[in-house]
Write a protein that holds these residues in place. Structure first.
Motif, mmCIF file in Angstrom:
data_model
loop_
_atom_site.group_PDB
_atom_site.id
_atom_site.type_symbol
_atom_site.label_atom_id
_atom_site.label_comp_id
_atom_site.label_asym_id
_atom_site.label_seq_id
_atom_site.Cartn_x
_atom_site.Cartn_y
_atom_site.Cartn_z
ATOM 1 N N GLU A 37 0.832 -1.440 0.111
ATOM 2 C CA GLU A 37 -0.268 -0.171 -0.149
ATOM 3 C C GLU A 37 0.962 1.097 0.187
ATOM 4 O O GLU A 37 1.099 2.107 -0.458
ATOM 5 C CB GLU A 37 -0.976 0.018 1.189
ATOM 6 N N LEU A 38 1.586 0.942 0.661
ATOM 7 C CA LEU A 38 2.694 1.871 0.930
ATOM 8 C C LEU A 38 4.056 2.425 -0.596
ATOM 9 O O LEU A 38 3.875 3.032 -1.114
ATOM 10 C CB LEU A 38 3.545 2.529 2.376
ATOM 11 N N LEU A 39 4.051 1.374 -0.565
ATOM 12 C CA LEU A 39 4.924 1.100 -2.489
ATOM 13 C C LEU A 39 3.651 2.057 -3.120
ATOM 14 O O LEU A 39 4.490 3.053 -4.068
ATOM 15 C CB LEU A 39 5.452 0.193 -2.515
ATOM 16 N N SER A 40 2.988 2.114 -3.530
ATOM 17 C CA SER A 40 1.312 2.297 -4.299
ATOM 18 C C SER A 40 1.830 3.284 -4.025
ATOM 19 O O SER A 40 1.302 4.491 -5.427
ATOM 20 C CB SER A 40 0.329 1.098 -4.515
ATOM 21 N N HIS A 41 1.400 4.212 -3.218
ATOM 22 C CA HIS A 41 1.234 5.677 -3.216
ATOM 23 C C HIS A 41 2.451 6.110 -3.229
ATOM 24 O O HIS A 41 2.597 7.449 -4.364
ATOM 25 C CB HIS A 41 0.560 5.898 -1.058
ATOM 26 N N ILE A 42 3.612 5.342 -3.056
ATOM 27 C CA ILE A 42 4.859 6.455 -3.690
ATOM 28 C C ILE A 42 4.900 6.572 -4.673
ATOM 29 O O ILE A 42 5.165 7.304 -5.675
ATOM 30 C CB ILE A 42 5.768 6.120 -3.129
ATOM 31 N N PHE A 43 4.745 5.513 -6.156
ATOM 32 C CA PHE A 43 4.307 5.527 -7.393
ATOM 33 C C PHE A 43 3.299 6.228 -7.596
ATOM 34 O O PHE A 43 3.679 6.948 -8.975
ATOM 35 C CB PHE A 43 3.937 4.303 -7.715
ATOM 36 N N VAL A 44 1.889 6.858 -7.224
ATOM 37 C CA VAL A 44 1.464 7.806 -7.609
ATOM 38 C C VAL A 44 1.798 8.880 -7.383
ATOM 39 O O VAL A 44 1.504 9.568 -8.299
ATOM 40 C CB VAL A 44 -0.302 7.191 -6.340
ATOM 41 N N THR A 99 7.485 -0.030 -13.428
ATOM 42 C CA THR A 99 6.461 -1.648 -14.041
ATOM 43 C C THR A 99 8.593 -2.261 -14.261
ATOM 44 O O THR A 99 8.555 -3.846 -14.563
ATOM 45 C CB THR A 99 6.189 -1.201 -15.326
ATOM 46 N N ARG A 100 9.550 -1.597 -14.689
ATOM 47 C CA ARG A 100 10.662 -2.080 -15.355
ATOM 48 C C ARG A 100 11.250 -2.588 -13.785
ATOM 49 O O ARG A 100 13.028 -2.688 -14.817
ATOM 50 C CB ARG A 100 11.201 -1.186 -16.545
ATOM 51 N N ILE A 101 11.053 -2.168 -12.898
ATOM 52 C CA ILE A 101 12.455 -2.692 -11.977
ATOM 53 C C ILE A 101 13.246 -3.774 -11.088
ATOM 54 O O ILE A 101 13.756 -4.159 -11.233
ATOM 55 C CB ILE A 101 11.825 -1.692 -10.685
ATOM 56 N N CYS A 102 11.855 -3.888 -10.954
ATOM 57 C CA CYS A 102 11.687 -5.793 -10.112
ATOM 58 C C CYS A 102 9.891 -6.354 -10.053
ATOM 59 O O CYS A 102 9.288 -5.499 -11.328
ATOM 60 C CB CYS A 102 12.630 -6.051 -8.994
ATOM 61 N N THR A 103 10.595 -7.509 -10.622
ATOM 62 C CA THR A 103 8.945 -8.427 -10.218
ATOM 63 C C THR A 103 7.895 -7.808 -9.341
ATOM 64 O O THR A 103 6.954 -7.229 -9.383
ATOM 65 C CB THR A 103 9.042 -9.395 -10.197
ATOM 66 N N ARG A 104 8.413 -7.664 -8.136
ATOM 67 C CA ARG A 104 7.620 -6.710 -7.069
ATOM 68 C C ARG A 104 6.839 -5.572 -7.455
ATOM 69 O O ARG A 104 6.297 -4.942 -6.869
ATOM 70 C CB ARG A 104 7.704 -6.893 -5.693
ATOM 71 N N TRP A 105 7.821 -4.520 -7.850
ATOM 72 C CA TRP A 105 7.278 -3.362 -8.063
ATOM 73 C C TRP A 105 6.376 -3.418 -9.543
ATOM 74 O O TRP A 105 5.946 -2.595 -9.557
ATOM 75 C CB TRP A 105 8.056 -2.811 -8.425
ATOM 76 N N GLU A 111 -1.472 -3.141 -11.146
ATOM 77 C CA GLU A 111 -2.131 -2.831 -10.068
ATOM 78 C C GLU A 111 -3.182 -1.598 -9.114
ATOM 79 O O GLU A 111 -4.360 -1.578 -8.803
ATOM 80 C CB GLU A 111 -2.347 -4.435 -8.578
ATOM 81 N N GLU A 112 -2.550 -0.390 -9.340
ATOM 82 C CA GLU A 112 -2.659 1.036 -9.033
ATOM 83 C C GLU A 112 -3.366 1.131 -10.083
ATOM 84 O O GLU A 112 -2.604 2.159 -11.027
ATOM 85 C CB GLU A 112 -1.899 1.601 -8.562
ATOM 86 N N ARG A 136 -5.896 -1.698 -17.527
ATOM 87 C CA ARG A 136 -5.233 -1.801 -16.108
ATOM 88 C C ARG A 136 -6.076 -0.268 -15.632
ATOM 89 O O ARG A 136 -5.643 -0.817 -13.819
ATOM 90 C CB ARG A 136 -3.451 -0.813 -16.421
ATOM 91 N N ALA A 137 -6.917 0.467 -15.837
ATOM 92 C CA ALA A 137 -7.716 1.369 -15.173
ATOM 93 C C ALA A 137 -8.497 0.570 -14.474
ATOM 94 O O ALA A 137 -8.713 1.111 -13.838
ATOM 95 C CB ALA A 137 -7.318 2.118 -16.307
ATOM 96 N N LYS A 138 -8.809 -1.156 -15.454
ATOM 97 C CA LYS A 138 -9.941 -1.286 -14.504
ATOM 98 C C LYS A 138 -11.076 -0.510 -14.643
ATOM 99 O O LYS A 138 -11.424 0.446 -15.585
ATOM 100 C CB LYS A 138 -9.943 -2.120 -13.090
ATOM 101 N N GLY A 139 -12.413 -0.058 -13.190
ATOM 102 C CA GLY A 139 -12.837 0.323 -13.221
ATOM 103 C C GLY A 139 -13.279 2.249 -12.719
ATOM 104 O O GLY A 139 -13.590 3.048 -11.966
ATOM 105 N N ALA A 140 -11.397 2.436 -13.343
ATOM 106 C CA ALA A 140 -10.991 4.317 -12.004
ATOM 107 C C ALA A 140 -11.798 5.272 -13.679
ATOM 108 O O ALA A 140 -12.040 4.967 -14.645
ATOM 109 C CB ALA A 140 -9.853 3.924 -11.956
ATOM 110 N N PRO A 141 -12.141 6.363 -12.216
ATOM 111 C CA PRO A 141 -12.317 6.830 -13.330
ATOM 112 C C PRO A 141 -11.501 7.226 -14.500
ATOM 113 O O PRO A 141 -9.807 7.792 -14.282
ATOM 114 C CB PRO A 141 -12.911 8.583 -12.469
ATOM 115 N N LEU A 142 -11.416 8.250 -15.881
ATOM 116 C CA LEU A 142 -10.730 8.446 -17.051
ATOM 117 C C LEU A 142 -10.606 8.780 -17.352
ATOM 118 O O LEU A 142 -11.374 9.635 -17.283
ATOM 119 C CB LEU A 142 -11.520 7.710 -18.165
#
Length: 587
Positions: A37-44, A99-105, A111-112, A136-142
């Motif tokens: 969750e924190l890693l995702s927030h940093i990405f955003v 997305t190019r750094i490692c598998t986890r990232w 998923e964000e 990838r955006a799924k149902g997020a506001p576009l």
């Protein structure tokens, strides 16, 4: 000696213990200890920061993806040890870079959904890019930005007007494909912007919107048709003038901002223009503008209207035509001119451009906006003395002139040869905190007024036109200047400082090419000095949608001009876009 070396080594290890800049000796990667969750927030946050500043990549290439099916593979085929060996790869947008750094990232970033909810399209964009971002955006506001414009020097063979030929234009081909992907997801559009050079692609989009039952989440709709035409009276092509459809079946319950540039709609039957905060009507030929009755219905249906922009557009005709249109709403065959009066107390930002003086006067006489605090004017050719005089007088139902309440003023063009009228305007602008002025298109008397905040008695050619000791622009703190050399700008700063009314912020157009000595002096003598990149000749066209936010007078406004660049990750199927910073000081 050996003991000394051992002691030094132990001391070094102690100093480096828990140092965040030194990798752990056991090979652990500390950032992997962060929860997803924190890693995702940093990405955003990283993506938002980059999108605000621009990616800095001017390459317009858009390599095609080779293997969409492998994009989200879990077998590590994306290579966690990828090396950036090309300029395109070095300028990947943040959401793709992570997305190019490692598998986890990669797994966290993919998923964000908010990382992929902004979709930017140019004529070079691969349709697979659009599909993958939507997935990838799924149902997020576009937030969708489609720029299908072509260069001004494009071959004449592209300037086709008939539907059969226009359908083969490259820009329309891109738009057809993109809309086929995006329309099924219209239910979660939040913002939509479309720019075209020719009308047929826009017509295609309008018809698609008319087929749609609604866009329940859409808040911002911007439609820009940039086709250059000298004819401001008649719409071309004529066969597309009349529209027998309504966009989105009038089902836009959350719409708050609407911009229509060179794009008209069925004004009479379109009721979705309501409850808006911003309305921008621009570049409409005389024969496709809304009637006064329809115009009034639109603005009165938005009681919280904050920004009104009329650029070569507005209600059709003149007051005699306005009266005729209002008769439809009256019970008698004739109505008094006072029946045309409208009050818009919520409007704070007003932009008027490329409209004749008599038309402006007619609007100001009938549409009352007593609380305007930000005003932008861009006029040319005619004499606008009557307009300047009118702005210095109280309007109907008001006790103060419109200029008396202005806190931010932008003058991109204001032909007025009557010096006393200009001086009267300066005397009235007692509340103005910020001023943006293009001296290529205004009288130099404005320069004298800026440079001499207090007129001494009996000196100077202008002193006879104003009361000695008059203080001009007493609240002025920031200026944005175009068309002045460095020594003149320095003189303005010095004079106002000597008069006890120093400027805090100075912004200068890059095109004016100040000497380094002037820049150094200005940086020393004002709190904020910055260069800005203006639009072509500082015309209003690129600036109308960047109205000054008076709640944040010190912030730099950013105008987006989105375009694609290289899009690929390790599986050759991601994307990039660039953005352009706009004028620092916007009104």
């Amino acid at each position: 000696m050996k003991n000394a070396s051992t002691s030094k080594l132990v001391h070094t290890k102690d100093v480096l213990h828990d140092n965040p800049f030194v990798a752990p000796s056991d090979g652990r990667c500390l950032i992997n200890d962060l929860p997803a969750e924190l890693l995702s927030h940093i990405f955003v946050q990283g993506a938002e920061s980059e999108h605000g500043e621009g990616s800095g990549n001017d390459d317009e290439s858009d390599p095609s993806c080779e293997s969409i099916s492998e994009l989200d593979s879990d077998d590590g085929s994306h290579s966690s040890h990828h090396s950036f060996d090309s300029d395109d790869e070095r300028h990947l947008p943040f959401e793709l870079l992570v997305t190019r750094i490692c598998t986890r990232w990669r797994a966290v970033a993919v998923e964000e959904t908010s990382l992929w909810s902004t979709i930017i399209v140019t004529p070079d964009t691969e349709i697979d890019k659009v599909k993958e971002y939507v997935r990838r955006a799924k149902g997020a506001p576009l937030e969708i930005i489609i720029d299908c414009t072509v260069d001004d020097d494009a071959d004449e063979e592209w300037r086709w007007e008939t539907e059969s030929l226009a359908a083969h234009q490259p820009e329309s081909t891109t738009l057809v494909d993109v809309l086929s992907v995006l329309m099924p997801h219209v239910g979660h559009w939040k913002a939509f912007s479309l720019s075209v050079s020719y009308f047929y692609p826009m017509l295609h989009a309008l018809k698609k919107f008319a087929e749609c039952e609604g866009a329940p989440m859409l808040e911002d709709l911007a439609l820009y048709h940039y086709e250059d035409s000298e004819d401001i009276e008649t719409f071309h092509p004529a066969e597309y003038k009349d529209q027998a459809f309504v966009l989105f079946h009038n089902n836009l319950p959350k719409l708050r901002q609407a911009a229509l540039w060179g794009v008209h709609i069925d004004w009479k039957n379109s009721t979705f223009l309501e409850n808006l905060y911003e309305i921008e009507l621009a570049y409409h030929t005389l024969d496709v503008r809304p009637s006064y009755k329809e115009f009034v219905r639109i603005i009165e249906a938005s009681p919280q209207l904050h920004t009104l922009t009329l650029c070569q557009s507005g209600p059709a005709g003149m007051p005699i035509d306005w009266l005729a249109s209002m008769q439809e709403a009256a019970s008698s065959d004739s109505v008094p001119d006072s029946f045309l009066g409208v009050t818009l107390p919520s409007v704070e930002n007003l932009i008027l451009a490329f409209l004749p003086p008599d038309y402006i006067l007619a609007l100001l006489e009938r549409i009352h906006m007593p609380n305007v605090i930000s005003l932008a004017l861009d006029f040319e050719e005619d004499e606008y003395r009557p307009v300047v005089d009118r702005l210095c007088e109280p309007g109907p139902g008001s006790s103060k002139p419109l200029l008396a309440g202005i806190q931010a003023l932008k003058l991109s063009g204001l032909p007025c040869s009557h010096i006393p009228s200009v001086i009267k305007a300066a005397e009235t602008l007692t509340s103005m905190k910020q001023m943006s002025i293009n001296f290529n298109h205004v009288d130099t008397v404005w320069l004298d007024l800026l440079s001499s905040p207090v007129f001494p008695a009996g000196t100077g050619a202008l002193s006879t036109l104003s009361t000695p000791g008059t203080l001009f622009f007493p609240s002025l703190e920031a200026v944005s200047l175009t068309g002045l050399p460095g020594e003149i700008i320095r003189n303005i700063v010095s004079c106002r400082k000597e008069a006890g009314k120093p400027l805090k912020e100075v912004y200068v157009n890059k095109e004016d090419e100040l000497d380094w000595e002037d820049e150094a002096w200005l940086k020393t003598n004002v709190e904020v000095f910055e260069l800005f990149e203006g639009s072509d000749d500082e015309d209003i066209d690129d600036d109308l949608d960047d109205v000054l936010d008076l709640d944040d007078l010190d912030e730099e406004d950013i105008a987006e001009d989105d375009q694609d660049d290289a899009w690929e990750d390790d599986d050759d199927d991601d994307y990039d876009y660039d953005s352009e910073t706009g004028v620092v000081f916007h009104l």
